[in-house]
Design a protein around this motif. Sequence first.
Motif, PDB file in Angstrom:
ATOM      1  N   PRO A  85      16.153  -1.571  15.737  1.00  0.00           N
ATOM      2  CA  PRO A  85      17.533  -2.031  15.501  1.00  0.00           C
ATOM      3  C   PRO A  85      17.733  -2.680  14.137  1.00  0.00           C
ATOM      4  CG  PRO A  85      16.762  -2.706  17.677  1.00  0.00           C
ATOM      5  CD  PRO A  85      15.570  -2.202  16.943  1.00  0.00           C
ATOM      6  N   LEU A  86      16.687  -3.311  13.609  1.00  0.00           N
ATOM      7  CA  LEU A  86      16.810  -3.973  12.303  1.00  0.00           C
ATOM      8  C   LEU A  86      17.006  -2.965  11.181  1.00  0.00           C
ATOM      9  CD1 LEU A  86      13.891  -6.580  12.650  1.00  0.00           C
ATOM     10  CD2 LEU A  86      16.323  -6.949  13.095  1.00  0.00           C
ATOM     11  N   LEU A  87      16.504  -1.747  11.371  1.00  0.00           N
ATOM     12  CA  LEU A  87      16.577  -0.743  10.311  1.00  0.00           C
ATOM     13  C   LEU A  87      17.990  -0.216  10.107  1.00  0.00           C
ATOM     14  CD1 LEU A  87      13.363   1.323  11.107  1.00  0.00           C
ATOM     15  CD2 LEU A  87      13.619  -0.678   9.638  1.00  0.00           C
ATOM     16  N   LEU A  88      18.853  -0.375  11.117  1.00  0.00           N
ATOM     17  CA  LEU A  88      20.218   0.123  11.005  1.00  0.00           C
ATOM     18  C   LEU A  88      21.130  -0.866  10.297  1.00  0.00           C
ATOM     19  CD1 LEU A  88      20.661   1.695  14.546  1.00  0.00           C
ATOM     20  CD2 LEU A  88      19.988   2.814  12.417  1.00  0.00           C
ATOM     21  N   ALA A  89      20.660  -2.096  10.112  1.00  0.00           N
ATOM     22  CA  ALA A  89      21.477  -3.115   9.445  1.00  0.00           C
ATOM     23  C   ALA A  89      21.388  -2.946   7.934  1.00  0.00           C
ATOM     24  CB  ALA A  89      21.006  -4.513   9.845  1.00  0.00           C
ATOM     25  N   ASN A  90      22.534  -2.966   7.265  1.00  0.00           N
ATOM     26  CA  ASN A  90      22.554  -2.776   5.810  1.00  0.00           C
ATOM     27  C   ASN A  90      22.234  -4.040   5.029  1.00  0.00           C
ATOM     28  OD1 ASN A  90      23.264  -0.024   5.929  1.00  0.00           O
ATOM     29  ND2 ASN A  90      25.409  -0.550   6.245  1.00  0.00           N
ATOM     30  N   ASP A  91      22.263  -5.197   5.722  1.00  0.00           N
ATOM     31  CA  ASP A  91      22.065  -6.461   5.014  1.00  0.00           C
ATOM     32  C   ASP A  91      20.646  -6.991   5.153  1.00  0.00           C
ATOM     33  OD1 ASP A  91      22.232  -6.967   7.689  1.00  0.00           O
ATOM     34  OD2 ASP A  91      23.432  -8.793   7.502  1.00  0.00           O
ATOM     35  N   LYS A  92      19.720  -6.148   5.612  1.00  0.00           N
ATOM     36  CA  LYS A  92      18.350  -6.592   5.800  1.00  0.00           C
ATOM     37  C   LYS A  92      17.467  -6.143   4.634  1.00  0.00           C
ATOM     38  CE  LYS A  92      18.779  -8.562   9.857  1.00  0.00           C
ATOM     39  NZ  LYS A  92      18.606 -10.011  10.025  1.00  0.00           N
ATOM     40  N   TYR A  93      16.547  -7.027   4.255  1.00  0.00           N
ATOM     41  CA  TYR A  93      15.556  -6.726   3.235  1.00  0.00           C
ATOM     42  C   TYR A  93      14.184  -6.688   3.892  1.00  0.00           C
ATOM     43  CZ  TYR A  93      19.170  -8.108  -0.119  1.00  0.00           C
ATOM     44  OH  TYR A  93      20.326  -8.205  -0.842  1.00  0.00           O
ATOM     45  N   ALA A  94      13.303  -5.836   3.381  1.00  0.00           N
ATOM     46  CA  ALA A  94      11.907  -5.832   3.815  1.00  0.00           C
ATOM     47  C   ALA A  94      11.118  -6.672   2.827  1.00  0.00           C
ATOM     48  CB  ALA A  94      11.363  -4.408   3.856  1.00  0.00           C
ATOM     49  N   VAL A  95      10.424  -7.678   3.348  1.00  0.00           N
ATOM     50  CA  VAL A  95       9.727  -8.633   2.495  1.00  0.00           C
ATOM     51  C   VAL A  95       8.243  -8.626   2.850  1.00  0.00           C
ATOM     52  CG1 VAL A  95       9.659 -11.010   1.670  1.00  0.00           C
ATOM     53  CG2 VAL A  95      11.807 -10.056   2.539  1.00  0.00           C
ATOM     54  N   VAL A  96       7.380  -8.502   1.835  1.00  0.00           N
ATOM     55  CA  VAL A  96       5.935  -8.534   2.039  1.00  0.00           C
ATOM     56  C   VAL A  96       5.450  -9.970   1.874  1.00  0.00           C
ATOM     57  CG1 VAL A  96       3.693  -7.656   1.300  1.00  0.00           C
ATOM     58  CG2 VAL A  96       5.732  -6.194   1.142  1.00  0.00           C
ATOM     59  N   THR A  97       4.739 -10.471   2.882  1.00  0.00           N
ATOM     60  CA  THR A  97       4.221 -11.840   2.847  1.00  0.00           C
ATOM     61  C   THR A  97       2.755 -11.852   3.274  1.00  0.00           C
ATOM     62  OG1 THR A  97       4.870 -12.290   5.140  1.00  0.00           O
ATOM     63  CG2 THR A  97       6.492 -12.781   3.425  1.00  0.00           C
ATOM     64  N   ASP A  98       2.088 -12.968   3.018  1.00  0.00           N
ATOM     65  CA  ASP A  98       0.692 -13.125   3.423  1.00  0.00           C
ATOM     66  C   ASP A  98       0.548 -13.584   4.862  1.00  0.00           C
ATOM     67  OD1 ASP A  98      -0.922 -12.290   1.311  1.00  0.00           O
ATOM     68  OD2 ASP A  98      -0.549 -14.134   0.183  1.00  0.00           O
ATOM     69  N   THR A  99       1.630 -14.122   5.415  1.00  0.00           N
ATOM     70  CA  THR A  99       1.589 -14.635   6.786  1.00  0.00           C
ATOM     71  C   THR A  99       2.681 -13.972   7.615  1.00  0.00           C
ATOM     72  OG1 THR A  99       3.045 -16.475   6.171  1.00  0.00           O
ATOM     73  CG2 THR A  99       0.665 -16.865   6.087  1.00  0.00           C
ATOM     74  N   PRO A 100       2.432 -13.737   8.903  1.00  0.00           N
ATOM     75  CA  PRO A 100       3.454 -13.109   9.751  1.00  0.00           C
ATOM     76  C   PRO A 100       4.519 -14.117  10.140  1.00  0.00           C
ATOM     77  CG  PRO A 100       1.519 -13.623  11.055  1.00  0.00           C
ATOM     78  CD  PRO A 100       1.174 -13.979   9.643  1.00  0.00           C
ATOM     79  N   PRO A 101       5.750 -13.658  10.359  1.00  0.00           N
ATOM     80  CA  PRO A 101       6.787 -14.570  10.859  1.00  0.00           C
ATOM     81  C   PRO A 101       6.472 -14.994  12.286  1.00  0.00           C
ATOM     82  CG  PRO A 101       7.576 -12.310  10.889  1.00  0.00           C
ATOM     83  CD  PRO A 101       6.243 -12.283  10.216  1.00  0.00           C
TER      84      PRO A 101
END
Length: 598
Positions: free
Chosen positions: A227-243
């Motif tokens: 569902p997150l992929l259909l949102a236009n206002d979402k960014y994919a962010v690479v981090t060292d720790t998981p949310p």
Amino acid sequence: HSKMTAAVAAAICVYLEAGERWDLRAELLTNERKFMDEKAFLMFSCDFSGIQKFIYTVASKNALKSLRSRSFFLDILMEYLMDELLSSCGMSRANLIYTGGGHSYALLPDTEETRLRLTEFENSVNAWLAAQFQTSLYLACAWRPCSGNDLRNEPAEASPYVQIYRDLSRAVSEKKLRRYSPDELRSLNSSINRGDGRECKICGVTDKLLEKEDICPWCDRFAKISPLLLANDKYAVVTDTPPEKTPCFPVPNIGGGDRYIRFADHDSVVRLHDSGGALRVYSKNAPHTGLNYATNLYMGDYASDKYMEDLAEDANGIKRIAILRADVDNLGLAFTSGFERKGEGLPPSKRDIYKTLSRSAALSRQMSLFFKYHINSILEKADRSAPYFKIAGAEEDTSRKGRKAVVVYSGGDDIFLVGAWNDVIETAVDIRDSLERFTAGTLTISAGITVCRYKYPIYKAGSEAAALETVSKRLDGKDGITLFADEGHTYKWKIFTDSVAPKCAMLAGFLGGEDAERGKAFLYRILELLRGADDKINIARCAYMLARLEPRKDGERKRLFREFSKKIYEWITDRNQRQELITAIQIYIYMTRERADK
């Protein structure tokens, strides 16, 4: 061209610095001819093996969610991996010639350090893929040294520029055939299944299942992230720790361990970046000039519905979905020979003058733009001036709303689409016509379409559509479409739109009125006869049945019948026209089938 100029300059800079050659004037100007023959560059290529199995082997009624996420994961994983590789080699995305469809090319400096980084990259990534997905995914990598003259295709008679890509393609194919070392094979074979009979209800794996559900961690992630992929206002962010609370994709850290791709809104991205927590940021279908650290990725993400049943419910006539598999014909040949100048007697230097790195990169970019971005507009029917295709007998669409379909995968040069059966056929024609306009008629596409119930396993339907696509690829010159699983429904696109579709329109025009039920019974009987029409008695029986359909009263209806029966008789006595009529009848029957048919 500016991007490729920057890529070449950056590679030369690192190459000369590695050799401690600081007198640039002497190296590049005074001794230009000598330098142009040096193997100063490495052309790098990598290709995911196992994409088809990874994406499409999904058995679940909620398959759409998993398919969309799996496709996106492979796209963003490749982008992330190429960013990591370029960074480790001291390069930027200017050196990324092409990425898409699970395949990438990059121009790098030929230094000892670069070769070490490439080997480390290949080993690290494949060790991670094996740990996560066993043998389902593998990244085949290859690199070849080349000189400035090779990139300029000099000497032209030897075609060194084309040879670079041929050598890389051969090397990548060999890697796919010999994936693992003996030690790696022993490690893979030593993996132990759970042994308790449980398996993932989506992908079927039997190890690493979640304790409370019959699902593996990756399928759980794919379902939750979809569902997150259909949102236009979402960014994919690479981090060292998981949310802590939101789902994320683990990705390999080339130095060892995992990193994580999480999804966040604009304000969260800014906070993560300012605090040093965002290692990389990717936006989707929306370049953001304010976030100069964000890389925009194009993605075919059109989706009219969330569930297969909804797509079937949206179909005209019979309650069915269809799967489209399609890809561009001879694209590899277009890259290697598409820029050749035509004309007898042209010397190689003039014939191959347009075989350049910049043109190859531009063609790659434009193809990705079509299949990853413009595909959304085609499905949305956003261009009001475009002639969108419509099957005769379908309900009139006065709203010009988008197609009832979902893009499962679109990138590089191929498409996987699922939707209401009539919308998928119509969309296939729209895509073909749009590609023809986009490439000025220089490239063609071939497709396979299978129609099935919405509960039918999508991985099986996908395989069947792929088999039909292969049938289309056997046409002379290709540029074809194959519909339905039974033989004979393979046509050039122009024949389908200009000959099959009008036959369907004529059936709808005459049989769709007050005699609809009578006409439907006629079609079922005549269809059976037409399939055996090589027997002349069956043609006579068709003529007899046509005569019985004639209206009893004189008038306009009788005049229309005579035109109709004359055309039908012409078609059934000609082998090619007869097969086109069979296809048209089958489409018309689907279009007028009662909704009660599940």
